[in-house]
Design an enzyme around this catalytic site. Structure first.
Site, short mmCIF file in Angstrom:
data_model
loop_
_atom_site.label_atom_id
_atom_site.label_comp_id
_atom_site.label_asym_id
_atom_site.label_seq_id
_atom_site.Cartn_x
_atom_site.Cartn_y
_atom_site.Cartn_z
N SER A 45 6.78 21.22 21.75
CA SER A 45 7.25 22.31 22.59
C SER A 45 8.73 22.15 22.89
O SER A 45 9.25 21.04 22.96
CB SER A 45 6.45 22.38 23.88
OG SER A 45 6.95 21.44 24.79
N LYS A 46 9.39 23.31 23.04
CA LYS A 46 10.84 23.29 23.26
C LYS A 46 11.17 22.63 24.59
O LYS A 46 12.25 22.10 24.77
CB LYS A 46 11.38 24.73 23.23
CG LYS A 46 11.41 25.31 21.82
CD LYS A 46 12.25 26.57 21.75
CE LYS A 46 11.41 27.78 22.04
NZ LYS A 46 12.18 29.03 21.98
N ARG A 47 10.23 22.67 25.53
CA ARG A 47 10.48 22.06 26.83
C ARG A 47 10.54 20.54 26.73
O ARG A 47 11.33 19.89 27.37
CB ARG A 47 9.37 22.46 27.81
CG ARG A 47 9.85 23.38 28.91
CD ARG A 47 8.72 23.80 29.84
NE ARG A 47 7.46 24.04 29.19
CZ ARG A 47 6.40 23.24 29.32
NH1 ARG A 47 6.45 22.18 30.07
NH2 ARG A 47 5.27 23.54 28.69
N ASP A 56 15.86 30.06 22.06
CA ASP A 56 16.29 29.34 20.87
C ASP A 56 15.14 29.33 19.84
O ASP A 56 14.02 29.00 20.21
CB ASP A 56 16.56 27.91 21.34
CG ASP A 56 17.69 27.29 20.60
OD1 ASP A 56 17.94 27.72 19.47
OD2 ASP A 56 18.30 26.36 21.14
#
Ligand code: GLU
Length: 480
Positions: free
Chosen positions: A251-253, A15
């Site tokens: 962060s995407k996490r 993404d």
């Protein structure tokens, strides 16, 4: 000044990250001010992290934001291809030249040997870095030592005194740590980012390399490659990273707002997100925190960019988004809301018409399109599912609610015209006067019966839009 050519170079690894929009915005601010060209290059040399659908998501999200490019894989351009995986042959001669000139060397060390080397270095409290076991050796000599693979990588031979200081357009003189002997060509024949970025930025005529501050430590390697290959060095601008309130990297996490699609899903307007991202990197324009891309690019100046990590404050975005929602004309707002709803709902023509009619009731009170849609969901369902807000149903539609619903039903059935004003008067007469209830107690059960919840747009307007028949059948369904 030569025509500026700037690029954004995302890697399709999932993404798209909000940072890609942020970099694109600042690239484009400069490009549009000085009549340059904006290039989108897809850096897909990391095959382990590659995700096939990611490239399309990059296009879709950047287009949604209006951050469009003049050259790129999908629109073409004079320096095509703009996808690095299609340029593998382009990088080879540069690697050959570096090897021939002694600026690069083959390395056969296996992943296991490198891991062991690093472990020993750490145990001995020495800096970790490649120990040059392969330097100056032939394949046979090296393979005889063990811990080696047949297919070598190519590493840069960092000199004793590499150029560690460079000039950054935003930060002035920047000094970076000494680099390791960086791999530039992998065993799979793909270049690493470091080689590909230098070769492509050169071949594509990039004048300004604008990217995140996490690349500062890589810049000396790039400068060396430019020097060794006899290429002119472009200008560098390292944008401050967007940070969480605790200063950690987004962060995407850990943070859903790191994903660009999250902003679409939550119902933010592209103009609000643009304003928000510009504000983060740039600070207010004069007095106002509200400005458009056109305002931003008209006065674009690197000197205004904050070098200190801006904090990603979503409350500010909500505030901005609410502002932009209120600024829209009612019809425009309704259209945006319908488009937004159509992303997730199967909208019938009837539901679409109801949503359009309901839009003016929620425009002022919504900070996002998702909030607006949630407030109007009662218009889209065939009947209310009281299980969704069980607590409200139990409280409002129990023993005490029954006479309220009955009196409301009788008054509304007798109503000659179905208009908000008349509905309001009839309910007041029947409930506040007739049953001697406080307005809150009077309207609560009717609200839950008609909308399913205790929070809704103005009740009589809502009922007018829903229509007599549907409103009355909901009242009847609410008699428990
Ligand atoms: N592919 C790199 C990234 O994903 C680009 C860095 C640069 O702009 O040089 O961030």
């Amino acid at each position: 000044m030569t025509t500026p050519r700037l690029r954004v170079a995302p890697s399709p690894t999932g993404d798209p990250h909000v940072g890609t929009a942020y970099m694109s915005l600042f690239n484009l601010g400069f490009v549009r001010r000085y009549g340059g060209r904006f290039i989108l290059r897809i850096e897909d040399t990391d095959r382990a992290r590659f995700r096939a659908d990611s490239e399309q998501q990059i296009y879709d999200t950047l287009r949604w934001l209006g951050l469009t490019w003049d050259e790129g894989p999908d629109v073409g351009g004079p320096y095509a291809p703009y996808r690095q995986s299609e340029r593998l042959e382009t990088y080879r001669p540069f690697v050959e030249q570096l090897l021939a000139d002694g600026h690069a060397y083959h390395c056969w060390c296996s992943a296991e040997r490198l891991a062991q080397m690093r472990e020993e270095q750490r145990a001995q409290k020495r800096p970790t870095g490649y120990d040059r076991l392969c330097l100056g050796k032939t394949a046979e000599e090296r393979l005889a030592l063990g811990g080696a693979t047949d297919t070598p990588v190519v590493r840069m031979l960092i000199p004793d005194d590499p150029p560690l200081i460079f000039t950054d357009v935003i930060r002035g003189e920047v000094s970076a740590p000494r680099p390791d002997d960086q791999v530039i060509l992998k065993a799979d024949g793909f270049p690493t980012y470091h080689l590909a970025v230098v070769v492509d930025d050169h071949l594509m005529g990039i004048t300004h390399v604008v990217r995140g501050e996490e690349w500062i430590s890589s810049t000396p390697k790039h400068v060396l490659l430019y020097q060794w290959l006899g290429l002119p060095v472009p200008a560098f601008a390292h944008m401050p990273l967007l940070r969480n309130a605790d200063k950690s990297k987004i962060s995407k996490r850990k943070n859903p707002a790191a994903r660009l699609t999250w902003f679409i899903e939550q119902g933010y307007l592209p103009e609000a997100l643009i304003n928000f991202l510009a504000l983060l990197g740039y600070g207010p324009q004069g007095e106002s925190e509200i400005f458009s891309f056109a305002d931003f690019s008209a006065s674009f100046d690197w000197a205004h960019v904050n070098a200190v990590g801006p904090v990603f404050d979503l409350q500010k975005l909500d505030w901005l988004n609410g502002h932009y929602i209120r600024e829209l004309g009612v019809d425009e707002f309704a259209e945006r809301l319908v488009d937004f709803a159509a992303r997730t709902e199967d909208l019938s023509p009837d539901a679409t018409a109801l949503l359009r009619a309901g839009a003016p009731l929620v425009q002022e009170r919504s900070q996002t399109l998702l909030q607006a849609l949630d407030l109007l969901r009662f218009l889209l369902v065939a009947e209310i599912d009281f299980a969704v807000d069980e607590a409200a149903a139990t409280k409002q539609l129990g023993e005490s609610g029954r006479p309220v619903i009955e009196a409301a039903t009788a008054a509304l059935q007798a109503l000659p015209e179905w208009r908000a004003g008349a509905i309001e008067e009839a309910l007041r007469a029947a409930l506040v006067e007739g049953l001697a209830l406080k307005p809150r107690n009077a309207f609560g059960p009717v609200r839950v019966a008609v909308t399913g919840g205790t929070v809704s747009p103005p009740l009589s307007e809502s009922m007018e839009i829903l229509g007599r028949e549907r409103s009355l059948s909901r009242l009847s369904a609410a008699r428990r």
